[in-house]
Design a protein around this motif. Structure first.
Motif, short mmCIF file in Angstrom:
data_model
loop_
_atom_site.label_atom_id
_atom_site.label_comp_id
_atom_site.label_asym_id
_atom_site.label_seq_id
_atom_site.Cartn_x
_atom_site.Cartn_y
_atom_site.Cartn_z
N SER A 121 0.84 -1.21 0.00
CA SER A 121 0.00 0.00 0.00
C SER A 121 0.87 1.25 0.00
O SER A 121 0.57 2.23 -0.69
CB SER A 121 -0.91 0.02 1.23
N ASP A 142 -5.53 -1.09 -4.83
CA ASP A 142 -5.00 -1.60 -3.57
C ASP A 142 -5.99 -2.58 -2.94
O ASP A 142 -6.94 -2.17 -2.28
CB ASP A 142 -4.70 -0.45 -2.61
N GLU A 143 -5.76 -3.84 -3.14
CA GLU A 143 -6.64 -4.90 -2.64
C GLU A 143 -8.12 -4.55 -2.84
O GLU A 143 -8.89 -4.45 -1.88
CB GLU A 143 -6.36 -5.16 -1.15
#
Ligand SMILES: Nc1ncnc2c1ncn2[C@@H]1O[C@H](COP(=O)(O)OP(=O)(O)OP(=O)(O)O)[C@@H](O)[C@H]1O
Ligand SMILES: [Mg+2]
Lengths: 214, 255
Positions: free
Chosen positions: B45, B165-166
């Motif tokens: 991240s 991000d995820e």
């Protein structure tokens, strides 16, 4: 003097009461909001100054501040008691409103600001278009409380000789010797003003609620 | 010869004493889909946030389209316009409808007229299959729908590259598929994407390259075939095996 004249004499002070409130509350909101933005987004030094401002103004009785500000302000510029009193109350209120807005700004998650920056909004735009609109909604209930306080505190300008509700009640009470009736009448008018205002704000709060599924 | 869109050289990020990554290099070519995997706390991240300058790296350079965006005096707001970002927890603007979310950047950053912005925003919502939800607020949308609005919001700025991000890890298993499908479609259309995810099905099928990061280092990178079938390092094999095991179950449930 009949009862109708008695009441209408006191009630005509409502113009001043409302007038003082309509100056004090918005000016307090304007100052309070700017100071709150500086407090939250202005860095450490600004936060310290704002904290001092808030602590000092909230630590002194409004009436004392009113006198100090009144005599300080009118030394420099020629202001009527109405304007001096209203602005003084606005400054007192700004400290409380700053805390309200600050609390609301802090309740909006910092991630919202980040998401706004991520699409290219400047910091100022992100605050203006993403954080503030959400903060406003959170601020309405505590602000409604402050509005009620300012309406009630507007009676303090009576000490400067502004012929608002309380001042008139006192005058007519003295001349007619019917003090209780005079003050009861004043109480009813104040109550109606406060009640109506908080009701309106509750409606506004409801109207601005963001729809969501239960 | 594929053109690099994003080049990262010697990137270092610290939080106080804590070195998140050091001297990290990564290149992303135009049209590529790169999947980044790695254990929690590895700096994935942080890397994405450095790329669109939401966090300042301590050292190193990043080039976007051959322009160094880490250079002094760079207009960060301008850079971010060209880099789309999709967050794990969606981060839609709560007070705006789906349409309002997608329109905001068009309106305030691209300064489009209201009509233009609405048309463009509706087009992006249609792209993620949510034209019929334009007037819904985030609180009225499912997680999967919210994330698709999040993708539309980023796409609306016509970014050169999209960072994810995820994007599906906060979703219930049955909602993951619809988001991955939108991403798959984007990859097919040639969008350049840098995706942090543990969805190995997606990685296998869509990624041009998988990057395995651990403790701030890129341990190994390669095509899905290389990474899954002939990894050079035992750590890579171990980790891939572990997440396939872990997340594979979730994927099956989603089917
Ligand atoms: N703002 C911050 N301040 C201090 N430390 C931070 C900050 N943000 C992240 N970190 C630390 O940096 C390290 C890397 O975090 P990061 O979120 O980038 O990891 P990640 O690979 O994305 O992990 P995950 O898979 O859990 O999302 C972690 O140890 C984290 O505690
Ligand atoms: Mg992460």
């Amino acid at each position: 003097m009949d009862f109708g004249q008695f009441i209408s004499y006191i009630a005509s002070g409502t113009v001043y009461t409302v007038g003082v409130t309509l100056v004090a509350l918005p000016s307090g909101l304007l100052i309070g909001t700017i100071l709150a933005l500086l407090y939250v987004y202005g860095g450490k030094a600004a936060a310290r100054v704002m904290n001092l401002y808030s602590t000092v103004f909230r630590g002194i009785p409004p009436l004392v501040l009113l006198f100090i500000l009144y005599f300080a302000v009118t030394k420099g510029i020629n202001l009527s008691a109405f304007w001096a009193g209203s602005l003084s109350l606005g400054i007192v209120s700004s400290a409380y409103q700053m805390e309200i807005v600050r609390g609301a700004l802090l309740s909006v998650s910092g991630d919202q600001l980040m998401a706004a920056r991520a699409i290219g909004l400047s910091r100022l735009q992100a605050i203006r278009y993403v954080v503030l609109p959400q903060a406003v909604r959170l601020a309405i209930p505590p602000w409604s409380n402050e509005a009620a306080i300012v309406i009630k505190d507007s009676s303090l300008v009576y000490a400067l000789g502004v012929p608002e509700i309380l001042r008139r009640a006192q005058l007519i009470g003295a001349s007619s010797q019917r003090y209780l009736l005079a003050y009861l009448s004043a109480a009813v008018i104040y109550f109606l003003l406060v009640f109506g205002t908080t009701r309106l704000l509750a409606m506004l709060e409801k109207k601005l609620t963001i729809p969501s599924n239960p | 010869m594929p053109e690099p869109i994003l080049t990262i050289k010697n990137l270092t990020k610290k939080y106080g004493e804590n070195v998140i990554f050091q001297n990290l290099d990564l290149t992303v070519n135009e049209g590529d889909t790169i999947v980044i995997i790695g254990p929690s706390g590895t700096g994935k991240s942080t890397l994405l946030r450095c790329i669109n300058l939401l966090t300042r790296p301590d050292d190193g350079q990043i080039w976007l389209d051959n322009k160094e965006i880490t250079a002094r005096g760079t207009d960060e707001d301008k850079v971010r316009q060209h880099i789309g970002m999709v967050f794990q927890n969606f981060l839609l603007f709560n007070h705006l409808t789906a349409l309002g979310n997608v329109k905001l950047g068009l309106d305030k950053v691209k300064k489009m007229s209201d009509k233009e912005a609405t048309e463009k925003a509706m087009h992006e919502l249609a792209r993620v299959g949510l034209a019929d939800r334009a007037d819904h607020y985030p609180g009225q949308l499912s997680g999967g729908q919210q994330q698709r609005v999040g993708i539309a919001r980023a796409l609306a700025m016509d970014p050169r590259i999209m960072l994810f991000d995820e994007p599906t890890s906060a979703l219930d298993p049955e909602l993951i598929g619809e988001v991955l499908e939108v991403m798959r479609q984007l990859a097919l259309e040639g969008m350049t994407m840098l995706v942090v995810t543990h969805e190995m099905g997606f990685a296998r099928e869509v990624a041009d390259r998988i990057v395995f990061m651990e403790k701030g280092y890129i341990v190994e990178q390669g095509s899905p075939n290389e990474m899954f079938n002939h990894p050079k390092f035992p750590r890579t094999r171990e980790f891939l095996w572990k997440i396939t095991e872990l997340y594979g179950k979730k994927e099956k449930e989603a089917d």
